[in-house]
Every structure is written in structure tokens, then in C-alpha cells.
Design an enzyme around this catalytic site. Structure first.
Site, mmCIF file in Angstrom:
data_model
loop_
_atom_site.group_PDB
_atom_site.id
_atom_site.type_symbol
_atom_site.label_atom_id
_atom_site.label_comp_id
_atom_site.label_asym_id
_atom_site.label_seq_id
_atom_site.Cartn_x
_atom_site.Cartn_y
_atom_site.Cartn_z
ATOM 1 N N HIS A 174 62.266 79.276 69.860
ATOM 2 C CA HIS A 174 63.339 78.841 68.955
ATOM 3 C C HIS A 174 64.349 77.969 69.681
ATOM 4 O O HIS A 174 64.706 76.882 69.210
ATOM 5 C CB HIS A 174 64.037 80.076 68.371
ATOM 6 C CG HIS A 174 65.292 79.768 67.609
ATOM 7 N ND1 HIS A 174 65.360 79.761 66.242
ATOM 8 C CD2 HIS A 174 66.553 79.447 68.042
ATOM 9 C CE1 HIS A 174 66.581 79.454 65.857
ATOM 10 N NE2 HIS A 174 67.333 79.256 66.942
ATOM 11 N N GLU A 175 64.820 78.444 70.832
ATOM 12 C CA GLU A 175 65.867 77.700 71.533
ATOM 13 C C GLU A 175 65.354 76.375 72.094
ATOM 14 O O GLU A 175 66.040 75.355 72.027
ATOM 15 C CB GLU A 175 66.484 78.570 72.618
ATOM 16 C CG GLU A 175 67.305 79.733 72.085
ATOM 17 C CD GLU A 175 68.431 79.287 71.155
ATOM 18 O OE1 GLU A 175 68.980 78.192 71.350
ATOM 19 O OE2 GLU A 175 68.735 80.035 70.223
ATOM 20 N N HIS A 178 65.282 73.618 69.595
ATOM 21 C CA HIS A 178 66.523 72.857 69.374
ATOM 22 C C HIS A 178 66.502 71.575 70.208
ATOM 23 O O HIS A 178 67.044 70.541 69.798
ATOM 24 C CB HIS A 178 67.743 73.702 69.746
ATOM 25 C CG HIS A 178 68.159 74.672 68.683
ATOM 26 N ND1 HIS A 178 68.490 74.281 67.403
ATOM 27 C CD2 HIS A 178 68.293 76.032 68.701
ATOM 28 C CE1 HIS A 178 68.824 75.344 66.687
ATOM 29 N NE2 HIS A 178 68.705 76.419 67.453
ATOM 30 N N TYR A 189 74.539 69.611 63.210
ATOM 31 C CA TYR A 189 74.631 71.064 63.217
ATOM 32 C C TYR A 189 75.770 71.538 62.319
ATOM 33 O O TYR A 189 76.732 72.169 62.763
ATOM 34 C CB TYR A 189 74.814 71.562 64.654
ATOM 35 C CG TYR A 189 74.368 72.986 64.870
ATOM 36 C CD1 TYR A 189 73.035 73.353 64.710
ATOM 37 C CD2 TYR A 189 75.278 73.964 65.260
ATOM 38 C CE1 TYR A 189 72.627 74.657 64.918
ATOM 39 C CE2 TYR A 189 74.884 75.268 65.477
ATOM 40 C CZ TYR A 189 73.559 75.610 65.290
ATOM 41 O OH TYR A 189 73.146 76.907 65.500
ATOM 42 N N GLU A 198 68.479 74.926 62.295
ATOM 43 C CA GLU A 198 68.144 76.305 62.640
ATOM 44 C C GLU A 198 66.759 76.688 62.118
ATOM 45 O O GLU A 198 65.984 77.372 62.793
ATOM 46 C CB GLU A 198 69.197 77.267 62.081
ATOM 47 C CG GLU A 198 70.424 77.397 62.946
ATOM 48 C CD GLU A 198 70.120 77.975 64.313
ATOM 49 O OE1 GLU A 198 69.256 78.863 64.429
ATOM 50 O OE2 GLU A 198 70.731 77.510 65.288
ATOM 51 N N ASP A 271 80.432 79.790 60.882
ATOM 52 C CA ASP A 271 79.102 79.497 61.412
ATOM 53 C C ASP A 271 78.662 78.075 61.058
ATOM 54 O O ASP A 271 77.546 77.840 60.589
ATOM 55 C CB ASP A 271 78.094 80.524 60.882
ATOM 56 C CG ASP A 271 76.718 80.387 61.517
ATOM 57 O OD1 ASP A 271 76.619 79.881 62.653
ATOM 58 O OD2 ASP A 271 75.737 80.794 60.863
ATOM 59 N N HIS A 276 73.138 79.612 60.247
ATOM 60 C CA HIS A 276 72.192 80.694 60.523
ATOM 61 C C HIS A 276 71.876 81.515 59.278
ATOM 62 O O HIS A 276 70.883 82.239 59.256
ATOM 63 C CB HIS A 276 72.749 81.644 61.594
ATOM 64 C CG HIS A 276 72.776 81.078 62.975
ATOM 65 N ND1 HIS A 276 73.864 80.380 63.467
ATOM 66 C CD2 HIS A 276 71.857 81.106 63.976
ATOM 67 C CE1 HIS A 276 73.614 80.012 64.710
ATOM 68 N NE2 HIS A 276 72.405 80.435 65.043
#
Length: 356
Positions: A174-175, A178, A189, A198, A271, A276
Site C-alpha cells: 500500500h505505502e 503511493h 491528496y 488511497e 483527514d 481514508h
């Protein structure tokens, strides 16, 4: 394999796996240890979010032609400090260390590289062999993992709510994804484009796990971060692509707030506009398309999403409907008017997102 020309590199964005709304909830816990760890993590995240990323010495992505198509991994140890990248503890081709966290980070970087190269012909996150860097043991009781525009960073968790963030390979995928978004569609974002940012990371993070396990779409759990919670937590994962809003329901953690349909879209200023939270809607659309098509999710559904991200048609401010329309166009361009386009149309309709 067709070479991919990366999009212009824009300002990197701090992207974490655990959303701030969840950490803010934990910061008000009656358990002093949980509250203190959450507050410390929020402070560390705020500092990392405002830190200006500078290239690390010796990490330029220029590679000799003979090295193309191979991962270039380096893992560092922060020794529970916050100075990045930390001390180099394992490089590409080095033997495993006695630190399981270091070895999991190294393996997870490799698993992510393998998916992108073997399934999509994409050489690392930028398509041009970008070195993969990770720092582990970040800060004390740090309950998060993040991409800072240059590298991965993993906390050890607080051992109250979160365990070691290298445990789930999809968190690593996932990271790193990005970074893939940063070098391709560069989705802003914030609000719907941020939720798409996301979601794309959840999609490819899940595909990393499925590819590494050899799982077809019908055998996958479609959970993001399964195994990250302490056994005492009433929850299975951070998010569920199969059933958004059901990943956890815990007295301390709260209830998973993700919607799976536009009727329940959450409008919030927190957020970054709910990036998210509302990612549950495009997440569910991908799950529906992939399971409708069957087989390996990375082969057709994943290929369509990859084509959208690398096709150059998305604007950085893309909304759900624009992304959905782009998946329809990508499905038609690659597969014609067959079952693939029908699966995509059906999926977006089921979550209430128009495609025209």
C-alpha cells in the site's frame, strides 16, 4: 515489456496507512498507554508531514542498463529514533539479518517490486528502476507506517492496539503504491482525488498480497492490514474492500467508518476531506469488478486500473466519476466490448458512481 515514461515528479505527499481520525479517537482512550502512544504518533506524523524531503545520498534512481528489471532495496534501522533514514542494515542481495522486522521489510519491498514488474511490466515505482528504501523501528511505540515521497517508514506499534507494521505485506505494498501514484497520475491528496489515491494504494497493496500468495480473486480475503491489530482488538484489519465498514468494531478503537456506496459518502474537513474513509467506495468497486471477472485479480481488473493510472488521461484532481469513466475506456481499449467492460460498468453502478 514496454518502457514506461514516468510523469513529472511533483511535490511529494505524506501518506500513512493508519488514518488520523483513528489515531485521534485512540488519543482520547481511557487506557493511558493507548492514549499516550496515539498522541505520540500524531505528533510524529505532524512533524513528518511538514518535513521537506531531500534526496538521500547515493539513492538517485539512475541505473546501469544491466540492472534494469531488478530490485534495488536498502533497509535502515532508526533504533526508535526519528532521524531518517537511520543506519543501513541490509542492502540488495545481502544475507538475512537476525532482525525479523528488517527481513520482513526487505521481503515486502521485493514482493511489491515483483507484482509491478511481472504483472504489469513496470520497473519499480517510477517505471525506471527507482531504488526501494525503507526505515524500520521508527520512534517509540509509533503506531503507523508511511511513504514520505522518497521512502517507506515503519513503526513497531504500541503492542496495545497495533503490532509491528511490517507484519502485513499489503501494508508495505500500500505505502509503496503511493510512490507509484506519485510518479504516474499524481492524484491530489484531498477529497475525492485523495480518496482515489488511497484506494489505488489499497488496490495494489491487496494485489501484492494476492500475487505473493498465489491467490485468485475468490480466495483472497480483501482485507487491508490483516494481522496488524493486537489479538485483544475486536477487528480483523484496517479496511475491508469486500465489505467496507466491517473491518473493526472495538470499544477502544471505535467502529470502521468506511462507506461502500455514494449514498453514504462522508463529507468532512478532517483527514484531508475523508481520504481514508471514502476510499471504501472505489475499493468496493474494484473488489466487485475483480470478483465478477474471476481468476487472478491482477490479470484483468488490475490491468485496467494500472492502465488508467499510467494512461495520462486523469487530472490530478480527478473525481470518482472521472476515474470510473477512465476505467471503462481502459477496459474497452484493452479488451473491447466484452465481459471486462461489463464487469467494470456493473461494479461502479453497484457503488453509485456514474461512468458517463
Amino acid at each position: 515489456m514496454t518502457p514506461h515514461t514516468p510523469a513529472p515528479h511533483r511535490s511529494p505527499v505524506f501518506c500513512s496507512i493508519v488514518p488520523p481520525h483513528l489515531l485521534e479517537h485512540l488519543a482520547h482512550s481511557d487506557n493511558p498507554a493507548v492514549a499516550a502512544a496515539a498522541r505520540r504518533t500524531l505528533i510524529a506524523d505532524a512533524s513528518a508531514r511538514t518535513f521537506r524531503v531531500l534526496p538521500l545520498p547515493g539513492t538517485a534512481p539512475t541505473l546501469a542498463p544491466a540492472e534494469a528489471g531488478r530490485p534495488h532495496r536498502t533497509v535502515y534501522d532508526c533504533a526508535r529514533g526519528t532521524d531518517l533514514p537511520g543506519t543501513r542494515v541490509r542492502g540488495e542481495g545481502d544475507e538475512a539479518t537476525g532482525d525479523a522486522t528488517v527481513n520482513r521489510a526487505y521481503a515486502g519491498l521485493g514482493a511489491t517490486f515483483d507484482l509491478f514488474l511481472n504483472a504489469f511490466g513496470h520497473d519499480s515505482m517510477d517505471g525506471s528502476g527507482l531504488p526501494l528504501l525503507a526505515s524500520v523501528h521508527y520512534d517509540e511505540n509509533y503506531g503507523n507506517a508511511f511513504w514520505n515521497g522518497e521512502q517507506m517508514v515503519f513503526g513497531d506499534g504500541d503492542d496495545e492496539i497495533f503490532l509491528d507494521f511490517t507484519l502485513p505485506v499489503d501494508v508495505i505494498g500500500h505505502e509503496l503504491a503511493h510512490g507509484f501514484t506519485q510518479y504516474t497520475a499524481n492524484l491530489e491528496y484531498f477529497s475525492q482525488s485523495g480518496a482515489l489515491n488511497e484506494s489505488v494504494s489499497d488496490v495494489f497493496g491487496s494485489l501484492v498480497k494476492q500475487y505473493a500468495r498465489g491467490q485468485s480473486a475468490d480466495r483472497a480475503d480483501w482485507l487491508i492490514g490483516e494481522g496488524l491489530f493486537h489479538p485483544n482488538v475486536e477487528g480483523t484489519a484496517l479496511r475491508s474492500m469486500k465489505a467496507p465498514g466491517t473491518a473493526y468494531d472495538d470499544d477502544v478503537l471505535g467502529k470502521d467508518p468506511q462507506p461502500g456506496h455514494m449514498d453514504d459518502y462522508v463529507r468532512t474537513g478532517r483527514d484531508n476531506g475523508g481520504v481514508h474513509i471514502n476510499s471504501g467506495i472505489p475499493n468496493h468497486a474494484f473488489y466487485l469488478a475483480a470478483t465478477e471477472l474471476g481468476g487472478n485479480a491482477w490479470e484483468r481488473a488490475g490491468q485496467i486500473w494500472y492502465d488508467v493510472m499510467t494512461g495520462g488521461t486523469l487530472t490530478p484532481e480527478a473525481r470518482f466519476s472521472e476515474f470510473a469513466a477512465a476505467t471503462v475506456a481502459a477496459a474497452r481499449a484493452r479488451y473491447g466490448d466484452g465481459e471486462e467492460i461489463q464487469a467494470v460498468l456493473k461494479a461502479w453502478s453497484a457503488v453509485g458512481v456514474p461512468t458517463d
